[in-house]
Write a protein that holds these residues in place. Structure first.
Motif, PDB file in Angstrom:
ATOM      1  N   ILE A   1       0.750  -9.780   8.273  1.00 31.96           N
ATOM      2  CA  ILE A   1       0.280  -9.882   6.895  1.00 31.96           C
ATOM      3  C   ILE A   1      -0.998 -10.726   6.856  1.00 31.96           C
ATOM      4  O   ILE A   1      -1.969 -10.390   6.158  1.00 31.96           O
ATOM      5  CB  ILE A   1       1.361 -10.488   5.994  1.00 31.96           C
ATOM      6  N   SER A   2      -1.014 -11.814   7.606  1.00 33.53           N
ATOM      7  CA  SER A   2      -2.210 -12.651   7.661  1.00 33.53           C
ATOM      8  C   SER A   2      -3.396 -11.870   8.239  1.00 33.53           C
ATOM      9  O   SER A   2      -4.540 -12.004   7.769  1.00 33.53           O
ATOM     10  CB  SER A   2      -1.952 -13.897   8.517  1.00 33.53           C
ATOM     11  N   GLN A   3      -3.134 -11.051   9.244  1.00 38.17           N
ATOM     12  CA  GLN A   3      -4.196 -10.243   9.834  1.00 38.17           C
ATOM     13  C   GLN A   3      -4.733  -9.220   8.837  1.00 38.17           C
ATOM     14  O   GLN A   3      -5.941  -8.964   8.778  1.00 38.17           O
ATOM     15  CB  GLN A   3      -3.681  -9.535  11.085  1.00 38.17           C
ATOM     16  N   MET A   4      -3.835  -8.660   8.035  1.00 41.90           N
ATOM     17  CA  MET A   4      -4.277  -7.702   7.017  1.00 41.90           C
ATOM     18  C   MET A   4      -5.148  -8.394   5.977  1.00 41.90           C
ATOM     19  O   MET A   4      -6.143  -7.826   5.510  1.00 41.90           O
ATOM     20  CB  MET A   4      -3.068  -7.034   6.363  1.00 41.90           C
ATOM     21  N   GLN A   5      -4.790  -9.623   5.606  1.00 34.76           N
ATOM     22  CA  GLN A   5      -5.632 -10.374   4.674  1.00 34.76           C
ATOM     23  C   GLN A   5      -7.050 -10.500   5.212  1.00 34.76           C
ATOM     24  O   GLN A   5      -8.022 -10.330   4.474  1.00 34.76           O
ATOM     25  CB  GLN A   5      -5.059 -11.773   4.445  1.00 34.76           C
ATOM     26  N   ALA A   6      -7.165 -10.811   6.489  1.00 31.83           N
ATOM     27  CA  ALA A   6      -8.486 -10.995   7.090  1.00 31.83           C
ATOM     28  C   ALA A   6      -9.239  -9.672   7.224  1.00 31.83           C
ATOM     29  O   ALA A   6     -10.422  -9.580   6.869  1.00 31.83           O
ATOM     30  CB  ALA A   6      -8.338 -11.663   8.460  1.00 31.83           C
ATOM     31  N   ASP A   7      -8.559  -8.657   7.703  1.00 31.31           N
ATOM     32  CA  ASP A   7      -9.235  -7.400   8.002  1.00 31.31           C
ATOM     33  C   ASP A   7      -9.592  -6.594   6.755  1.00 31.31           C
ATOM     34  O   ASP A   7     -10.522  -5.785   6.778  1.00 31.31           O
ATOM     35  CB  ASP A   7      -8.372  -6.544   8.932  1.00 31.31           C
ATOM     36  N   PHE A   8      -8.829  -6.798   5.671  1.00 33.61           N
ATOM     37  CA  PHE A   8      -9.079  -6.039   4.440  1.00 33.61           C
ATOM     38  C   PHE A   8      -9.659  -6.929   3.345  1.00 33.61           C
ATOM     39  O   PHE A   8      -9.601  -6.587   2.171  1.00 33.61           O
ATOM     40  CB  PHE A   8      -7.782  -5.378   3.953  1.00 33.61           C
ATOM     41  N   ALA A   9     -10.230  -8.060   3.719  1.00 34.46           N
ATOM     42  CA  ALA A   9     -10.829  -8.966   2.739  1.00 34.46           C
ATOM     43  C   ALA A   9     -11.889  -8.238   1.920  1.00 34.46           C
ATOM     44  O   ALA A   9     -12.730  -7.525   2.475  1.00 34.46           O
ATOM     45  CB  ALA A   9     -11.449 -10.168   3.445  1.00 34.46           C
ATOM     46  N   GLY A  10     -11.810  -8.385   0.608  1.00 33.39           N
ATOM     47  CA  GLY A  10     -12.737  -7.705  -0.283  1.00 33.39           C
ATOM     48  C   GLY A  10     -12.300  -6.319  -0.684  1.00 33.39           C
ATOM     49  O   GLY A  10     -12.840  -5.751  -1.651  1.00 33.39           O
ATOM     50  N   ARG A  11     -11.324  -5.763   0.036  1.00 33.97           N
ATOM     51  CA  ARG A  11     -10.806  -4.430  -0.287  1.00 33.97           C
ATOM     52  C   ARG A  11      -9.382  -4.480  -0.816  1.00 33.97           C
ATOM     53  O   ARG A  11      -8.919  -3.519  -1.437  1.00 33.97           O
ATOM     54  CB  ARG A  11     -10.817  -3.544   0.964  1.00 33.97           C
ATOM     55  N   LEU A  12      -8.689  -5.590  -0.555  1.00 30.48           N
ATOM     56  CA  LEU A  12      -7.262  -5.667  -0.846  1.00 30.48           C
ATOM     57  C   LEU A  12      -6.883  -7.117  -1.140  1.00 30.48           C
ATOM     58  O   LEU A  12      -7.247  -8.025  -0.391  1.00 30.48           O
ATOM     59  CB  LEU A  12      -6.463  -5.171   0.371  1.00 30.48           C
ATOM     60  N   ASP A  13      -6.174  -7.335  -2.241  1.00 25.58           N
ATOM     61  CA  ASP A  13      -5.575  -8.635  -2.506  1.00 25.58           C
ATOM     62  C   ASP A  13      -4.156  -8.630  -1.952  1.00 25.58           C
ATOM     63  O   ASP A  13      -3.483  -7.589  -1.960  1.00 25.58           O
ATOM     64  CB  ASP A  13      -5.525  -8.926  -4.005  1.00 25.58           C
ATOM     65  N   VAL A  14      -3.695  -9.773  -1.476  1.00 20.51           N
ATOM     66  CA  VAL A  14      -2.342  -9.889  -0.924  1.00 20.51           C
ATOM     67  C   VAL A  14      -1.592 -10.982  -1.672  1.00 20.51           C
ATOM     68  O   VAL A  14      -2.111 -12.092  -1.851  1.00 20.51           O
ATOM     69  CB  VAL A  14      -2.372 -10.210   0.584  1.00 20.51           C
ATOM     70  N   SER A  15      -0.391 -10.666  -2.120  1.00 24.67           N
ATOM     71  CA  SER A  15       0.471 -11.628  -2.797  1.00 24.67           C
ATOM     72  C   SER A  15       1.846 -11.596  -2.156  1.00 24.67           C
ATOM     73  O   SER A  15       2.273 -10.574  -1.615  1.00 24.67           O
ATOM     74  CB  SER A  15       0.599 -11.297  -4.292  1.00 24.67           C
ATOM     75  N   VAL A  16       2.546 -12.718  -2.229  1.00 25.95           N
ATOM     76  CA  VAL A  16       3.894 -12.806  -1.678  1.00 25.95           C
ATOM     77  C   VAL A  16       4.878 -13.068  -2.802  1.00 25.95           C
ATOM     78  O   VAL A  16       4.616 -13.859  -3.714  1.00 25.95           O
ATOM     79  CB  VAL A  16       3.992 -13.908  -0.591  1.00 25.95           C
ATOM     80  N   LEU A  17       6.013 -12.384  -2.750  1.00 23.98           N
ATOM     81  CA  LEU A  17       7.109 -12.604  -3.684  1.00 23.98           C
ATOM     82  C   LEU A  17       8.384 -12.874  -2.897  1.00 23.98           C
ATOM     83  O   LEU A  17       8.603 -12.299  -1.820  1.00 23.98           O
ATOM     84  CB  LEU A  17       7.321 -11.381  -4.582  1.00 23.98           C
ATOM     85  N   CYS A  18       9.231 -13.736  -3.438  1.00 21.35           N
ATOM     86  CA  CYS A  18      10.489 -14.105  -2.788  1.00 21.35           C
ATOM     87  C   CYS A  18      11.641 -13.288  -3.369  1.00 21.35           C
ATOM     88  O   CYS A  18      11.722 -13.094  -4.582  1.00 21.35           O
ATOM     89  CB  CYS A  18      10.773 -15.592  -2.982  1.00 21.35           C
ATOM     90  N   GLY A  19      12.525 -12.841  -2.482  1.00 21.26           N
ATOM     91  CA  GLY A  19      13.561 -11.909  -2.907  1.00 21.26           C
ATOM     92  C   GLY A  19      14.940 -12.477  -3.126  1.00 21.26           C
ATOM     93  O   GLY A  19      15.819 -11.793  -3.646  1.00 21.26           O
ATOM     94  N   GLY A  20      15.191 -13.741  -2.724  1.00 21.47           N
ATOM     95  CA  GLY A  20      16.514 -14.306  -2.943  1.00 21.47           C
ATOM     96  C   GLY A  20      17.581 -13.676  -2.061  1.00 21.47           C
ATOM     97  O   GLY A  20      18.641 -13.253  -2.544  1.00 21.47           O
ATOM     98  N   MET A  21      17.335 -13.636  -0.772  1.00 22.79           N
ATOM     99  CA  MET A  21      18.259 -12.980   0.160  1.00 22.79           C
ATOM    100  C   MET A  21      19.581 -13.723   0.301  1.00 22.79           C
ATOM    101  O   MET A  21      20.650 -13.104   0.420  1.00 22.79           O
ATOM    102  CB  MET A  21      17.576 -12.862   1.532  1.00 22.79           C
ATOM    103  N   VAL A  22      19.530 -15.068   0.287  1.00 22.01           N
ATOM    104  CA  VAL A  22      20.740 -15.879   0.481  1.00 22.01           C
ATOM    105  C   VAL A  22      20.815 -16.881  -0.669  1.00 22.01           C
ATOM    106  O   VAL A  22      20.278 -17.981  -0.592  1.00 22.01           O
ATOM    107  CB  VAL A  22      20.704 -16.628   1.828  1.00 22.01           C
ATOM    108  N   VAL A  23      21.468 -16.468  -1.740  1.00 17.68           N
ATOM    109  CA  VAL A  23      21.585 -17.330  -2.922  1.00 17.68           C
ATOM    110  C   VAL A  23      22.998 -17.229  -3.490  1.00 17.68           C
ATOM    111  O   VAL A  23      23.780 -16.358  -3.113  1.00 17.68           O
ATOM    112  CB  VAL A  23      20.558 -16.950  -4.005  1.00 17.68           C
ATOM    113  N   GLY A  24      23.296 -18.143  -4.418  1.00 23.13           N
ATOM    114  CA  GLY A  24      24.593 -18.113  -5.086  1.00 23.13           C
ATOM    115  C   GLY A  24      25.742 -18.265  -4.118  1.00 23.13           C
ATOM    116  O   GLY A  24      25.733 -19.139  -3.247  1.00 23.13           O
ATOM    117  N   SER A  25      26.717 -17.400  -4.236  1.00 19.00           N
ATOM    118  CA  SER A  25      27.908 -17.493  -3.386  1.00 19.00           C
ATOM    119  C   SER A  25      27.609 -17.170  -1.933  1.00 19.00           C
ATOM    120  O   SER A  25      28.403 -17.491  -1.037  1.00 19.00           O
ATOM    121  CB  SER A  25      29.001 -16.553  -3.914  1.00 19.00           C
TER     122      SER A  25
END
Length: 220
Positions: free
Chosen positions: A30-54
């Protein structure tokens, strides 16, 4: 949700979880894609809550599965899990809970308002656990990570502990679930109002890059 990308600029949504070993393996790509597609693509991260609650609890509850997966993740992705993380697992008492590190990522995003930096911070959080064996349930763990980005540790600690940050993290988990994610990591490209799944699960960088190039050619 992260800020909208610049007008007419596609956005790669990296849907991950801080406790996901395969996400740890994908983060360098993902970091490499940020560098290689700079100016063509924005990158954002979202958290999915894989281990939560019970599902959250002592790492001993899932260590047999995690231990068996480590070698495969290392072989396929090239990342390394540190001895300190393995010690956490073997000891068994560490609380495995996605919410505290997800709150950290949400707090960082709110402070910086910088999606690209937030992607880098999310990777640093995973390194703190999987490489260095640090406790992601403690605010002090994040202080040396924040220093790299010039973020004030006191402001971060206040936001990390705030009820509204926990609520924002839960809303983020729900938003990811509404996208229809069934596992982590998942990468989605948002072009205008349309979303396109680039990959479900880990893929090597060259495969991701080729898929992204094809998608951009076909849709823009």
């Amino acid at each position: 949700m992260p800020p909208e990308p610049a007008a007419n600029c596609p956005e790669l949504l990296y849907l991950h979880d801080p406790l996901c070993g395969w996400c740890y393996g994908l983060s360098p790509a993902i970091s490499q894609m940020q560098a290689d597609f700079a100016g063509r693509l924005d990158v954002s991260v979202l958290c999915g809550g894989m281990v939560v609650g019970s599902d959250a609890g002592p790492i001993a509850n899932s260590w047999d599965y995690i231990r068996q997966a480590l070698a495969e993740v290392e072989t396929v992705t090239g990342v390394q899990f540190g001895d300190a993380f393995r010690t956490l697992g073997e000891t068994g008492t560490y609380r495995y809970d996605s919410e505290p590190p997800s709150r950290a990522i949400v707090a960082f995003r709110h402070i910086t308002q910088d999606p690209a930096q937030t992607v880098a911070f999310a990777h640093a959080v995973q390194q703190a656990l999987f490489r260095d064996g640090h406790d992601l349930n403690e605010a002090a763990t994040y202080e040396p990570l924040l220093a790299r980005f010039g973020v004030n540790a006191g402001e971060f600690a206040r936001r990390w502990a705030a009820p509204e940050t926990a609520q924002a993290a839960r809303q983020e988990f729900a938003a990811v679930a509404r996208i229809g994610v069934q596992g982590f990591p998942t990468t989605v490209v948002r072009i205008g109002e349309q979303g396109y799944v680039l990959a479900r699960g880990y893929q090597p960088y060259e495969q991701l890059r080729a898929g992204l190039e094809q998608l951009l050619r076909e849709t823009i």
